[in-house]
Design a protein around this motif. Structure first.
Motif, PDB file in Angstrom:
ATOM      1  N   HIS A   1      -1.523  -2.693   4.379  1.00 32.47           N
ATOM      2  CA  HIS A   1      -0.829  -1.947   3.085  1.00 32.47           C
ATOM      3  C   HIS A   1      -2.114  -2.777   2.221  1.00 32.47           C
TER       4      HIS A   1
ATOM      5  N   LYS B   1      -3.336   3.438  -9.736  1.00 37.34           N
ATOM      6  CA  LYS B   1      -2.927   5.185  -8.904  1.00 37.34           C
ATOM      7  C   LYS B   1      -3.999   5.916 -10.083  1.00 37.34           C
TER       8      LYS B   1
ATOM      9  N   GLU C   1      -6.123   9.275  -6.493  1.00 34.85           N
ATOM     10  CA  GLU C   1      -5.793  10.964  -6.184  1.00 34.85           C
ATOM     11  C   GLU C   1      -6.650  11.454  -5.765  1.00 34.85           C
TER      12      GLU C   1
ATOM     13  N   GLU D   1      -4.043   8.636   4.676  1.00 35.42           N
ATOM     14  CA  GLU D   1      -2.955   8.503   3.672  1.00 35.42           C
ATOM     15  C   GLU D   1      -2.639   7.142   3.830  1.00 35.42           C
ATOM     16  N   VAL D   2      -2.117   7.229   2.217  1.00 34.47           N
ATOM     17  CA  VAL D   2      -2.105   5.829   1.064  1.00 34.47           C
ATOM     18  C   VAL D   2      -0.741   6.225   0.077  1.00 34.47           C
ATOM     19  N   ASN D   3      -0.024   5.732   0.444  1.00 28.32           N
ATOM     20  CA  ASN D   3       1.537   5.282   0.514  1.00 28.32           C
ATOM     21  C   ASN D   3       2.527   4.766  -0.665  1.00 28.32           C
ATOM     22  N   GLN D   4       2.758   4.913  -1.588  1.00 25.07           N
ATOM     23  CA  GLN D   4       3.746   3.865  -2.373  1.00 25.07           C
ATOM     24  C   GLN D   4       4.878   4.177  -2.421  1.00 25.07           C
ATOM     25  N   ARG D   5       4.937   2.263  -1.561  1.00 27.84           N
ATOM     26  CA  ARG D   5       6.708   2.065  -1.454  1.00 27.84           C
ATOM     27  C   ARG D   5       7.508   2.470  -2.138  1.00 27.84           C
ATOM     28  N   SER D   6       8.997   2.833  -1.915  1.00 26.57           N
ATOM     29  CA  SER D   6       9.505   3.533  -3.420  1.00 26.57           C
ATOM     30  C   SER D   6      10.533   2.080  -3.501  1.00 26.57           C
TER      31      SER D   6
ATOM     32  N   PHE E   1       1.201  -0.260  -1.616  1.00 27.98           N
ATOM     33  CA  PHE E   1       1.069   1.013  -0.544  1.00 27.98           C
ATOM     34  C   PHE E   1       0.047   1.141   0.644  1.00 27.98           C
ATOM     35  N   ASP E   2       1.436   1.696   1.596  1.00 22.79           N
ATOM     36  CA  ASP E   2       0.477   1.369   3.206  1.00 22.79           C
ATOM     37  C   ASP E   2      -0.797   2.225   3.453  1.00 22.79           C
TER      38      ASP E   2
END
Length: 94
Positions: free
Chosen positions: A10, A22, A26, A42-47, A53-54
């Protein structure tokens, strides 16, 4: 020896740089997914913590991974994330 390289972990983005990171993300994801040798990116922001970001990446071999790393250092993403804390584990054949 050749073989798949995997990066997982992360990043932690400073709050005051979150919008810039952010905005660059993209394009970074799109460019990376187009790279020769990229399998998964894959890069995903934690809620529960929007500054974290994972990240999960797979490349076909070390050469493809190294080419990705070199491109990133010279990219808008590299500039936007200069102050980001990176916490990664990289797995590759020995």
């Amino acid at each position: 020896m050749t073989g798949k390289v995997t990066l997982r972990g992360h990043i932690v983005v400073p709050q005051d740089e979150l919008d810039a990171v952010k905005a660059a993300l993209e394009i970074h994801v799109d460019l990376t997914r187009r790279e020769a040798g990229n399998i998964v990116f894959e890069v995903n922001q934690r809620s529960d913590d929007p500054c974290v970001f994972d990240v999960y990446e797979e490349f076909v071999d070390k050469a493809a991974f190294d080419a990705h790393q070199a491109r990133v250092k010279a990219s808008d993403w590299g500039n936007a994330t200069i102050n980001v804390e990176r916490h990664y584990t990289i797995t590759q054949p020995e």
